[in-house]
Design a protein around this motif. Structure first.
Motif, PDB file in Angstrom:
ATOM      1  N   ASP A   1      -0.703   9.510  -4.785  1.00  0.00           N
ATOM      2  CA  ASP A   1      -1.712   9.572  -5.830  1.00  0.00           C
ATOM      3  C   ASP A   1      -1.404   8.551  -6.909  1.00  0.00           C
ATOM      4  O   ASP A   1      -0.241   8.337  -7.281  1.00  0.00           O
ATOM      5  CB  ASP A   1      -1.727  10.985  -6.417  1.00  0.00           C
ATOM      6  CG  ASP A   1      -2.680  11.102  -7.586  1.00  0.00           C
ATOM      7  OD1 ASP A   1      -3.901  11.150  -7.357  1.00  0.00           O
ATOM      8  OD2 ASP A   1      -2.183  11.126  -8.739  1.00  0.00           O
TER       9      ASP A   1
ATOM     10  N   THR B   1       0.857  -1.185   0.000  1.00  0.00           N
ATOM     11  CA  THR B   1       0.000   0.000   0.000  1.00  0.00           C
ATOM     12  C   THR B   1       0.892   1.233   0.000  1.00  0.00           C
ATOM     13  O   THR B   1       1.839   1.324   0.785  1.00  0.00           O
ATOM     14  CB  THR B   1      -0.921   0.012   1.231  1.00  0.00           C
ATOM     15  OG1 THR B   1      -1.746  -1.159   1.210  1.00  0.00           O
ATOM     16  CG2 THR B   1      -1.816   1.242   1.220  1.00  0.00           C
TER      17      THR B   1
ATOM     18  N   PRO C   1      -6.279   2.295  -7.108  1.00  0.00           N
ATOM     19  CA  PRO C   1      -6.585   3.412  -6.212  1.00  0.00           C
ATOM     20  C   PRO C   1      -7.528   2.974  -5.091  1.00  0.00           C
ATOM     21  O   PRO C   1      -8.419   2.147  -5.297  1.00  0.00           O
ATOM     22  CB  PRO C   1      -7.262   4.430  -7.141  1.00  0.00           C
ATOM     23  CG  PRO C   1      -6.839   4.046  -8.529  1.00  0.00           C
ATOM     24  CD  PRO C   1      -6.703   2.552  -8.501  1.00  0.00           C
ATOM     25  N   LEU C   2      -7.330   3.535  -3.898  1.00  0.00           N
ATOM     26  CA  LEU C   2      -8.160   3.226  -2.742  1.00  0.00           C
ATOM     27  C   LEU C   2      -9.112   4.382  -2.449  1.00  0.00           C
ATOM     28  O   LEU C   2      -8.741   5.548  -2.602  1.00  0.00           O
ATOM     29  CB  LEU C   2      -7.282   2.954  -1.520  1.00  0.00           C
ATOM     30  CG  LEU C   2      -6.295   1.784  -1.646  1.00  0.00           C
ATOM     31  CD1 LEU C   2      -5.394   1.718  -0.418  1.00  0.00           C
ATOM     32  CD2 LEU C   2      -7.046   0.470  -1.835  1.00  0.00           C
ATOM     33  N   ASP C   3     -10.336   4.062  -2.019  1.00  0.00           N
ATOM     34  CA  ASP C   3     -11.329   5.093  -1.729  1.00  0.00           C
ATOM     35  C   ASP C   3     -10.855   6.044  -0.640  1.00  0.00           C
ATOM     36  O   ASP C   3     -11.165   7.240  -0.664  1.00  0.00           O
ATOM     37  CB  ASP C   3     -12.654   4.446  -1.306  1.00  0.00           C
ATOM     38  CG  ASP C   3     -13.314   3.701  -2.452  1.00  0.00           C
ATOM     39  OD1 ASP C   3     -12.993   3.998  -3.619  1.00  0.00           O
ATOM     40  OD2 ASP C   3     -14.144   2.811  -2.181  1.00  0.00           O
ATOM     41  N   GLN C   4     -10.116   5.520   0.338  1.00  0.00           N
ATOM     42  CA  GLN C   4      -9.672   6.340   1.462  1.00  0.00           C
ATOM     43  C   GLN C   4      -8.391   7.104   1.163  1.00  0.00           C
ATOM     44  O   GLN C   4      -7.847   7.787   2.026  1.00  0.00           O
ATOM     45  CB  GLN C   4      -9.471   5.466   2.713  1.00  0.00           C
ATOM     46  CG  GLN C   4      -8.369   4.410   2.573  1.00  0.00           C
ATOM     47  CD  GLN C   4      -8.865   3.092   2.021  1.00  0.00           C
ATOM     48  OE1 GLN C   4      -9.809   3.052   1.225  1.00  0.00           O
ATOM     49  NE2 GLN C   4      -8.254   2.004   2.474  1.00  0.00           N
ATOM     50  N   GLY C   5      -7.915   7.023  -0.063  1.00  0.00           N
ATOM     51  CA  GLY C   5      -6.676   7.695  -0.444  1.00  0.00           C
ATOM     52  C   GLY C   5      -5.529   6.713  -0.576  1.00  0.00           C
ATOM     53  O   GLY C   5      -5.537   5.632   0.019  1.00  0.00           O
TER      54      GLY C   5
ATOM     55  N   CYS D   1      -3.027   4.085  -2.707  1.00  0.00           N
ATOM     56  CA  CYS D   1      -3.308   3.016  -3.655  1.00  0.00           C
ATOM     57  C   CYS D   1      -2.512   1.774  -3.307  1.00  0.00           C
ATOM     58  O   CYS D   1      -1.609   1.803  -2.470  1.00  0.00           O
ATOM     59  CB  CYS D   1      -2.994   3.463  -5.092  1.00  0.00           C
ATOM     60  SG  CYS D   1      -1.394   4.270  -5.276  1.00  0.00           S
TER      61      CYS D   1
END
Length: 212
Positions: A38, A34, A123-127, A129
């Motif tokens: 961006d 993780t 990409p992750l929803d919480q910011g 990736c």
């Protein structure tokens, strides 16, 4: 050379069986980390060949081969690798698939057996990736266990270095592929390189100039 030819003809004359090539088996390794960065920025970082000497053992320089379509299927990147005896060898990776999303598949054009790598950014929803790296190689059956371990170690080192590089200075803008400024932008946050990788080669790449 002549001794080997003599032995070959001696085997044929005596009717001795010829040596069979080793059985080959597929080895697949997939690792992920993780990254607090961006997805667009991380994608530019892993795509740019100027990043390779910073994150791969033994790579001293890398660049996109002139005449190949940069950023598209068919792009070829040359990696100059330091061997154990101090010689430099060029290896070529070709992009064979792009997408969907942040995904690229490359194959080795320097190997006589199939060897591919897949890079995927989710990409992750919480910011941030997830960066996933997969290696698919064909190796001799009697070396498969050792090869798998080496590939896992290599993939984990690569991912760890990319993550540190991406997170070290998130405010620093990344150059587009082919720009020389990317090395200057990241030299301050460059990771310590191991002296002596799996083959005991000094891995500090020194200064690299990437052609425009």
């Amino acid at each position: 050379m002549m001794d080997r030819l003599s032995e070959r003809w001696q085997h044929r004359r005596d009717g001795a069986p010829r040596e069979q090539p080793p059985a080959m088996v597929p080895v697949t390794v997939s690792e992920q980390v993780t990254v607090k960065a961006d997805a667009d920025r991380l994608w530019r970082l892993v795509w740019d060949p100027a990043t390779s000497p910073l994150v791969f053992d033994h790579v001293v320089s890398a660049f996109t081969l002139p005449g190949t379509p940069a950023g598209q299927v068919g792009e070829m990147q040359m990696h100059v690798v330091a061997c154990q005896d101090g010689t430099l060898v060029g290896t070529i990776e070709e992009v064979v698939e792009l997408g969907p999303g942040y995904r690229a598949v490359t194959r080795s054009r320097s190997s006589t057996v199939p060897a591919t790598s897949t890079t995927l950014i989710l990409p992750l929803d919480q910011g941030g990736c997830v960066l996933r790296f997969r290696l698919d190689h064909l190796v001799p059956a009697d070396t498969a266990t050792a090869a798998r371990g080496d590939y896992q170690d290599s993939a984990r080192r690569y991912l760890s270095r990319v993550r540190e590089l991406a997170e070290a200075s998130p405010a620093t803008p990344l150059a587009q592929p082919g720009d020389t400024e990317i090395l200057d932008a990241h030299r301050a946050c460059r990771l310590p390189r191991r002296r002596g990788g799996p083959r005991g080669v000094a891995t500090d790449p020194g200064t690299v100039q990437v052609p425009r």
